[in-house]
Design a protein around this motif. Structure first.
Motif, PDB file in Angstrom:
ATOM      1  N   ALA A 154       0.736  -1.227   0.048  1.00  0.00           N
ATOM      2  CA  ALA A 154      -0.082  -0.095  -0.060  1.00  0.00           C
ATOM      3  C   ALA A 154       0.819   1.097   0.089  1.00  0.00           C
ATOM      4  CB  ALA A 154      -0.805   0.019   1.175  1.00  0.00           C
ATOM      5  N   LEU A 155       0.366   2.247  -0.533  1.00  0.00           N
ATOM      6  CA  LEU A 155       0.894   3.679  -0.502  1.00  0.00           C
ATOM      7  C   LEU A 155      -0.013   4.689   0.177  1.00  0.00           C
ATOM      8  CD1 LEU A 155       2.143   3.602  -4.290  1.00  0.00           C
ATOM      9  CD2 LEU A 155       3.570   3.207  -2.191  1.00  0.00           C
ATOM     10  N   PRO A 156       0.417   5.204   1.397  1.00  0.00           N
ATOM     11  CA  PRO A 156      -0.494   6.528   1.577  1.00  0.00           C
ATOM     12  C   PRO A 156      -0.502   7.392   0.802  1.00  0.00           C
ATOM     13  CG  PRO A 156       1.343   5.654   3.301  1.00  0.00           C
ATOM     14  CD  PRO A 156       1.399   4.983   2.201  1.00  0.00           C
ATOM     15  N   VAL A 157      -1.514   8.094   0.435  1.00  0.00           N
ATOM     16  CA  VAL A 157      -1.779   9.486  -0.394  1.00  0.00           C
ATOM     17  C   VAL A 157      -1.609  10.466   0.368  1.00  0.00           C
ATOM     18  CG1 VAL A 157      -2.941  10.265  -2.410  1.00  0.00           C
ATOM     19  CG2 VAL A 157      -3.265   7.716  -1.983  1.00  0.00           C
ATOM     20  N   VAL A 158      -0.526  11.079  -0.339  1.00  0.00           N
ATOM     21  CA  VAL A 158      -0.554  12.497   0.784  1.00  0.00           C
ATOM     22  C   VAL A 158      -0.468  13.828  -0.398  1.00  0.00           C
ATOM     23  CG1 VAL A 158       1.200  13.733   2.229  1.00  0.00           C
ATOM     24  CG2 VAL A 158       1.033  11.533   2.368  1.00  0.00           C
ATOM     25  N   CYS A 159      -1.097  14.806   0.209  1.00  0.00           N
ATOM     26  CA  CYS A 159      -1.168  16.057  -0.408  1.00  0.00           C
ATOM     27  C   CYS A 159      -0.908  17.253   0.481  1.00  0.00           C
ATOM     28  CB  CYS A 159      -2.695  16.360  -0.887  1.00  0.00           C
ATOM     29  SG  CYS A 159      -2.848  17.405  -1.837  1.00  0.00           S
ATOM     30  N   TYR A 160       0.091  17.880   0.166  1.00  0.00           N
ATOM     31  CA  TYR A 160       0.470  19.207   0.933  1.00  0.00           C
ATOM     32  C   TYR A 160       0.997  18.708   2.348  1.00  0.00           C
ATOM     33  CZ  TYR A 160      -1.215  21.802  -3.008  1.00  0.00           C
ATOM     34  OH  TYR A 160      -1.482  22.349  -4.292  1.00  0.00           O
ATOM     35  N   GLY A 161       1.465  17.427   2.524  1.00  0.00           N
ATOM     36  CA  GLY A 161       1.964  17.031   3.830  1.00  0.00           C
ATOM     37  C   GLY A 161       0.779  16.341   4.595  1.00  0.00           C
ATOM     38  N   LYS A 162      -0.329  16.133   3.992  1.00  0.00           N
ATOM     39  CA  LYS A 162      -1.438  15.742   4.679  1.00  0.00           C
ATOM     40  C   LYS A 162      -1.897  14.482   4.395  1.00  0.00           C
ATOM     41  CE  LYS A 162      -6.204  16.442   6.403  1.00  0.00           C
ATOM     42  NZ  LYS A 162      -6.780  17.357   7.422  1.00  0.00           N
ATOM     43  N   LEU A 163      -2.310  13.568   5.128  1.00  0.00           N
ATOM     44  CA  LEU A 163      -2.882  12.124   4.533  1.00  0.00           C
ATOM     45  C   LEU A 163      -4.200  12.382   4.165  1.00  0.00           C
ATOM     46  CD1 LEU A 163      -2.280   8.990   4.447  1.00  0.00           C
ATOM     47  CD2 LEU A 163      -3.789   8.876   6.731  1.00  0.00           C
ATOM     48  N   ILE A 164      -4.350  11.959   2.874  1.00  0.00           N
ATOM     49  CA  ILE A 164      -5.905  12.167   2.329  1.00  0.00           C
ATOM     50  C   ILE A 164      -6.506  10.548   1.876  1.00  0.00           C
ATOM     51  CG2 ILE A 164      -5.552  14.485   1.642  1.00  0.00           C
ATOM     52  CD1 ILE A 164      -5.251  13.485  -1.299  1.00  0.00           C
ATOM     53  N   GLY A 165      -5.658   9.933   1.906  1.00  0.00           N
ATOM     54  CA  GLY A 165      -6.225   8.343   1.204  1.00  0.00           C
ATOM     55  C   GLY A 165      -4.821   7.410   1.328  1.00  0.00           C
ATOM     56  N   ILE A 166      -5.407   6.254   0.715  1.00  0.00           N
ATOM     57  CA  ILE A 166      -4.458   5.165   0.699  1.00  0.00           C
ATOM     58  C   ILE A 166      -4.608   4.257  -0.505  1.00  0.00           C
ATOM     59  CG2 ILE A 166      -5.748   3.407   2.218  1.00  0.00           C
ATOM     60  CD1 ILE A 166      -2.934   2.664   3.366  1.00  0.00           C
TER      61      ILE A 166
END
Length: 127
Positions: free
Chosen positions: A95-107
């Motif tokens: 799995a890969l955590p999905v990060v946007c502007y340093g914040k976790l938004i999904g996986i």
């Protein structure tokens, strides 16, 4: 297609100070194989079923911080699915955590992308 089209939004997370028992409960309840680890709003690690294996005799007394994989490989929501697949296969992670502007938004997981996990999933030990 891009990652944000297939990722799971707002994944269930755990904290570094939670016990492995608590994390295991979250994994089982949600049918997940891994949990992102969040501290003060930032992604600091990922905890998988595989990470629990060495601690099966001490789940109640071990905290997530001790068992997690720190600094997980992440992906942007705008990355291509091909890029995500290459990361998953190349790094042999599920799995890969999905990060946007340093914040976790999904996986996004191997199962989201319809290919097998890179390692066998451990058997759960009944308590």
């Amino acid at each position: 297609m891009i990652v944000k089209e297939l990722m799971t939004l707002n994944p269930v997370t755990t904290a570094p100070g939670e016990t492995l028992t608590r994390a295991q409960i979250k994994l089982k309840a949600g049918g997940f194989r891994r949990l992102p680890v969040i501290h003060e709003g930032k992604l600091i690690g990922i905890l998988s079923e595989y990470d629990l294996r060495p601690y099966l005799e001490s789940l109640d007394t071990t905290v997530v911080l001790e068992a997690m994989t720190p600094d997980p490989i992440t992906v942007s929501p705008d990355a291509t699915l091909e890029h995500a697949v290459a990361l998953l296969k190349g790094k042999e992670v599920g799995a890969l955590p999905v990060v946007c502007y340093g914040k976790l938004i999904g996986i996004i997981t191997a199962s989201n992308l319809w290919f097998p996990e890179p390692r066998p999933v451990p058997e759960w030990v009944r308590h």
